[in-house]
Scaffold this motif. Structure first.
Motif, mmCIF file in Angstrom:
data_model
loop_
_atom_site.group_PDB
_atom_site.id
_atom_site.type_symbol
_atom_site.label_atom_id
_atom_site.label_comp_id
_atom_site.label_asym_id
_atom_site.label_seq_id
_atom_site.Cartn_x
_atom_site.Cartn_y
_atom_site.Cartn_z
ATOM 1 N N ASP A 161 14.426 -11.026 38.603
ATOM 2 C CA ASP A 161 14.429 -9.694 39.227
ATOM 3 C C ASP A 161 14.985 -8.615 38.286
ATOM 4 O OD1 ASP A 161 13.329 -10.624 41.600
ATOM 5 O OD2 ASP A 161 15.291 -11.127 42.440
ATOM 6 N N VAL A 162 14.563 -8.650 37.032
ATOM 7 C CA VAL A 162 14.978 -7.629 36.078
ATOM 8 C C VAL A 162 14.288 -6.310 36.438
ATOM 9 C CG1 VAL A 162 15.016 -6.949 33.659
ATOM 10 C CG2 VAL A 162 15.230 -9.372 34.272
ATOM 11 N N ALA A 163 15.059 -5.269 36.638
ATOM 12 C CA ALA A 163 14.495 -3.955 36.971
ATOM 13 C C ALA A 163 13.600 -3.492 35.823
ATOM 14 C CB ALA A 163 15.615 -2.955 37.219
ATOM 15 N N PHE A 164 12.329 -3.261 36.129
ATOM 16 C CA PHE A 164 11.348 -3.035 35.064
ATOM 17 C C PHE A 164 10.353 -1.976 35.493
ATOM 18 C CE2 PHE A 164 7.608 -4.141 32.462
ATOM 19 C CZ PHE A 164 8.215 -4.262 31.214
ATOM 20 N N LEU B 34 2.850 -8.381 37.633
ATOM 21 C CA LEU B 34 4.177 -8.660 37.082
ATOM 22 C C LEU B 34 5.125 -9.188 38.158
ATOM 23 C CD1 LEU B 34 4.676 -5.547 34.745
ATOM 24 C CD2 LEU B 34 4.031 -7.880 34.082
ATOM 25 N N ASP B 35 4.969 -8.681 39.357
ATOM 26 C CA ASP B 35 5.819 -9.134 40.463
ATOM 27 C C ASP B 35 5.520 -10.579 40.849
ATOM 28 O OD1 ASP B 35 7.850 -8.682 42.371
ATOM 29 O OD2 ASP B 35 6.347 -8.370 43.933
ATOM 30 N N PRO C 229 10.676 -13.295 37.273
ATOM 31 C CA PRO C 229 11.573 -12.731 36.259
ATOM 32 C C PRO C 229 11.737 -11.215 36.346
ATOM 33 C CG PRO C 229 9.460 -13.266 35.275
ATOM 34 C CD PRO C 229 9.424 -13.804 36.675
ATOM 35 N N LEU C 230 10.720 -10.530 36.903
ATOM 36 C CA LEU C 230 10.745 -9.068 36.903
ATOM 37 C C LEU C 230 10.747 -8.497 38.319
ATOM 38 C CD1 LEU C 230 8.120 -8.342 34.090
ATOM 39 C CD2 LEU C 230 10.597 -8.602 33.859
ATOM 40 N N ASP C 231 11.386 -7.350 38.436
ATOM 41 C CA ASP C 231 11.321 -6.552 39.654
ATOM 42 C C ASP C 231 10.659 -5.228 39.270
ATOM 43 O OD1 ASP C 231 11.649 -5.301 42.068
ATOM 44 O OD2 ASP C 231 13.778 -4.845 41.763
ATOM 45 N N PRO C 232 9.318 -5.224 39.178
ATOM 46 C CA PRO C 232 8.616 -4.067 38.622
ATOM 47 C C PRO C 232 8.456 -2.939 39.630
ATOM 48 C CG PRO C 232 7.039 -5.743 39.231
ATOM 49 C CD PRO C 232 8.399 -6.319 39.538
ATOM 50 N N ARG C 233 8.384 -1.748 39.113
ATOM 51 C CA ARG C 233 8.111 -0.579 39.935
ATOM 52 C C ARG C 233 7.375 0.452 39.080
ATOM 53 N NH1 ARG C 233 13.767 0.019 39.751
ATOM 54 N NH2 ARG C 233 13.703 -2.134 40.498
ATOM 55 N N ALA C 234 6.459 1.219 39.713
ATOM 56 C CA ALA C 234 5.679 2.224 38.998
ATOM 57 C C ALA C 234 6.565 3.398 38.605
ATOM 58 C CB ALA C 234 4.524 2.701 39.859
ATOM 59 N N VAL C 235 6.372 3.883 37.380
ATOM 60 C CA VAL C 235 7.100 5.038 36.874
ATOM 61 C C VAL C 235 6.067 6.068 36.445
ATOM 62 C CG1 VAL C 235 8.724 5.866 35.140
ATOM 63 C CG2 VAL C 235 9.022 3.595 36.135
ATOM 64 N N ASP D 110 19.015 2.630 35.135
ATOM 65 C CA ASP D 110 18.354 2.321 36.403
ATOM 66 C C ASP D 110 17.388 1.158 36.244
ATOM 67 O OD1 ASP D 110 19.624 4.451 37.745
ATOM 68 O OD2 ASP D 110 18.139 5.865 36.984
ATOM 69 N N ILE D 111 16.781 1.028 35.077
ATOM 70 C CA ILE D 111 15.897 -0.088 34.764
ATOM 71 C C ILE D 111 16.291 -0.644 33.399
ATOM 72 C CG2 ILE D 111 13.961 0.734 36.156
ATOM 73 C CD1 ILE D 111 12.676 1.828 33.641
ATOM 74 N N ASP D 112 15.861 -1.873 33.121
ATOM 75 C CA ASP D 112 16.238 -2.532 31.866
ATOM 76 C C ASP D 112 15.127 -2.503 30.825
ATOM 77 O OD1 ASP D 112 18.913 -3.643 32.610
ATOM 78 O OD2 ASP D 112 17.732 -4.651 34.155
ATOM 79 N N GLY D 113 13.939 -2.102 31.219
ATOM 80 C CA GLY D 113 12.822 -2.031 30.288
ATOM 81 C C GLY D 113 11.626 -1.421 30.978
ATOM 82 N N ALA D 114 10.580 -1.176 30.214
ATOM 83 C CA ALA D 114 9.370 -0.587 30.798
ATOM 84 C C ALA D 114 8.177 -0.886 29.905
ATOM 85 C CB ALA D 114 9.529 0.922 30.978
ATOM 86 N N LEU D 115 7.019 -1.026 30.536
ATOM 87 C CA LEU D 115 5.756 -1.219 29.820
ATOM 88 C C LEU D 115 4.919 0.037 29.983
ATOM 89 C CD1 LEU D 115 3.802 -3.044 28.250
ATOM 90 C CD2 LEU D 115 2.929 -3.842 30.465
ATOM 91 N N ILE D 116 4.526 0.620 28.855
ATOM 92 C CA ILE D 116 3.688 1.821 28.863
ATOM 93 C C ILE D 116 2.293 1.402 28.419
ATOM 94 C CG2 ILE D 116 3.379 4.142 27.953
ATOM 95 C CD1 ILE D 116 6.393 4.175 27.391
ATOM 96 N N VAL D 117 1.344 1.486 29.339
ATOM 97 C CA VAL D 117 -0.022 1.039 29.076
ATOM 98 C C VAL D 117 -0.819 2.166 28.433
ATOM 99 C CG1 VAL D 117 -2.157 0.178 30.105
ATOM 100 C CG2 VAL D 117 0.056 -0.597 30.986
ATOM 101 N N SER D 118 -1.474 1.855 27.325
ATOM 102 C CA SER D 118 -2.333 2.839 26.661
ATOM 103 C C SER D 118 -3.645 2.959 27.425
ATOM 104 C CB SER D 118 -2.607 2.407 25.218
ATOM 105 O OG SER D 118 -3.564 3.255 24.627
ATOM 106 N N PRO D 119 -4.012 4.170 27.872
ATOM 107 C CA PRO D 119 -5.254 4.315 28.647
ATOM 108 C C PRO D 119 -6.513 4.188 27.800
ATOM 109 C CG PRO D 119 -4.231 6.449 28.301
ATOM 110 C CD PRO D 119 -3.271 5.437 27.755
ATOM 111 N N LYS D 120 -6.390 4.287 26.483
ATOM 112 C CA LYS D 120 -7.571 4.267 25.615
ATOM 113 C C LYS D 120 -7.602 3.039 24.706
ATOM 114 C CE LYS D 120 -7.963 9.317 25.546
ATOM 115 N NZ LYS D 120 -7.986 10.549 24.714
ATOM 116 N N GLY D 121 -6.486 2.753 24.036
ATOM 117 C CA GLY D 121 -6.458 1.629 23.111
ATOM 118 C C GLY D 121 -6.117 0.321 23.797
#
Length: 349
Positions: free
Chosen positions: A44-47, A63-64, A70-76, A90-101
């Motif tokens: 449940d890592v805040a992600f 991810l959930d 392992p993760l407690d994901p939420r949309a940012v 507030d969170i321990d990490g984040a994934l930023i998805v590339s909309p093009k690449g």
């Protein structure tokens, strides 16, 4: 004299009970440290997840649903918001998805614990690989090169805690294990406060200017150290006033046996089992470690709660120490003198 009589003379019932108590503390030490640290697993890592709207919820659900949770994901909403939430702890990490690449970005904060940031890298690399995507890692709050695995803040706080309960123990047993009167309790409290200030400044000098192990505000760390030392020292004095020499064992139980493995030092809180993750923030080592890391790597953010925890221990310890000393006004003083505060007179044995 028989052998049994020799044993009775050598080991009094009180000594036997204390030895049994020490054995209990030893076994609890082993159970607590091994139980908390033998198998660190992120749970449940805040992600945060930053992705185009049409795929954001789908990725959060994926991810959930990872095995083991392992993760407690939420949309940012944005990458900037993700960075701010990491900096605010507030969170321990984040994934930023590339909309093009096909290369996405993972944000981590090794200042909060390199073991956790490394675990996030492995988890996300596996998830991205399964989707034929690549990922690059950006450390938003990197740990100092001289702070191996982000442990310096933890060891700093452990040192402050050790100093707090050792100083309190010496003060309490130097003239009996219980405060005899309010004056003596007040003096011990003042000495504890002066010692705490010296210990806080000394620890900050060593960790900063001398070793360069932690960045951040020198006076912020010094103030934190004074509060940690004082809170641990006063709760130790209170326990000793309440139970005598047994109070030393109770202080070890709270601070060392329960507090240290649950502090999030060796392994950050999201990697600890539920029990230790729950109690850690409420105990001085955990609260102190969190604040030290916040001062060093997170611009002093998210420290109000932990500072209130430390302040509560200090206030409760001080109040109990002074209140419990009042019950000795009409009792036997440590030097063996009987005192009585009856109206109009006093007696002495």
């Amino acid at each position: 004299m028989t052998f049994v009589d020799e044993v009775k003379n050598a080991v009094t019932p009180r000594a036997a009970l204390l030895v049994i108590g020490v054995l209990g503390l030893q076994l609890l030490f082993i159970a607590s440290y091994v139980g908390a640290l033998h198998k660190p697993t992120p749970t449940d890592v805040a992600f945060g997840v930053v992705a185009p709207r049409q795929m954001s919820q789908q990725l959060v659900d994926r991810l959930d649903g990872l095995p083991g949770g392992p993760l407690d994901p939420r949309a940012v909403s944005s990458a900037a918001e993700a960075r701010e939430q990491i900096t605010n702890r507030d969170i321990d990490g984040a994934l930023i998805v590339s909309p093009k690449g096909r290369t996405d970005t993972l944000l981590v904060a090794s200042g909060g614990g390199t073991v956790l940031s490394g675990a996030l890298e492995k988890i996300i690399a596996q998830v991205e690989g399964s989707q034929q995507r690549a990922v690059r890692t950006v450390d938003v709050a990197p740990a100092s090169a001289d702070d191996f695995d982000g442990l310096s803040s933890f060891y700093l706080v452990v040192g402050w805690c050790v100093g707090g309960y050792l100083c309190a123990s010496i003060l309490a047993i130097s003239a009996g294990t219980k405060p005899a009167n309010r004056q003596r309790a007040t003096i011990r409290t003042l000495v504890m406060a002066l010692y705490a200030i010296a210990g806080g400044i000394g620890g900050a000098v060593i960790i900063g200017p001398i070793l360069g192990a932690l960045p951040g505000s020198f006076w912020g760390l010094a103030g934190l150290g004074a509060l940690v030392v004082f809170s641990v020292g006063m709760i130790t004095l209170a326990l000793e006033a309440l139970t005598g020499i047994v109070g030393i064992g109770l202080a070890v139980l709270i601070i060392v046996i329960a507090g240290n493995p649950s502090a999030g030092g060796a392994f950050p809180l999201p990697m600890l089992p539920d029990f230790w993750r729950t109690i850690g923030p409420a105990l001085p080592p955990g609260a102190g470690t969190w604040v030290a890391r916040s001062i060093a790597y997170f611009r002093g953010n998210a420290v109000t709660g932990p500072l209130l925890v430390l302040s509560a221990w200090a206030v409760v310890g001080t109040a109990l120490t002074l209140l419990l000393s009042m019950r000795h006004r009409a009792g036997r003083d440590d030097d063996g003198t009987e005192t009585a505060r009856a109206a109009g007179g006093s007696t002495a044995a």
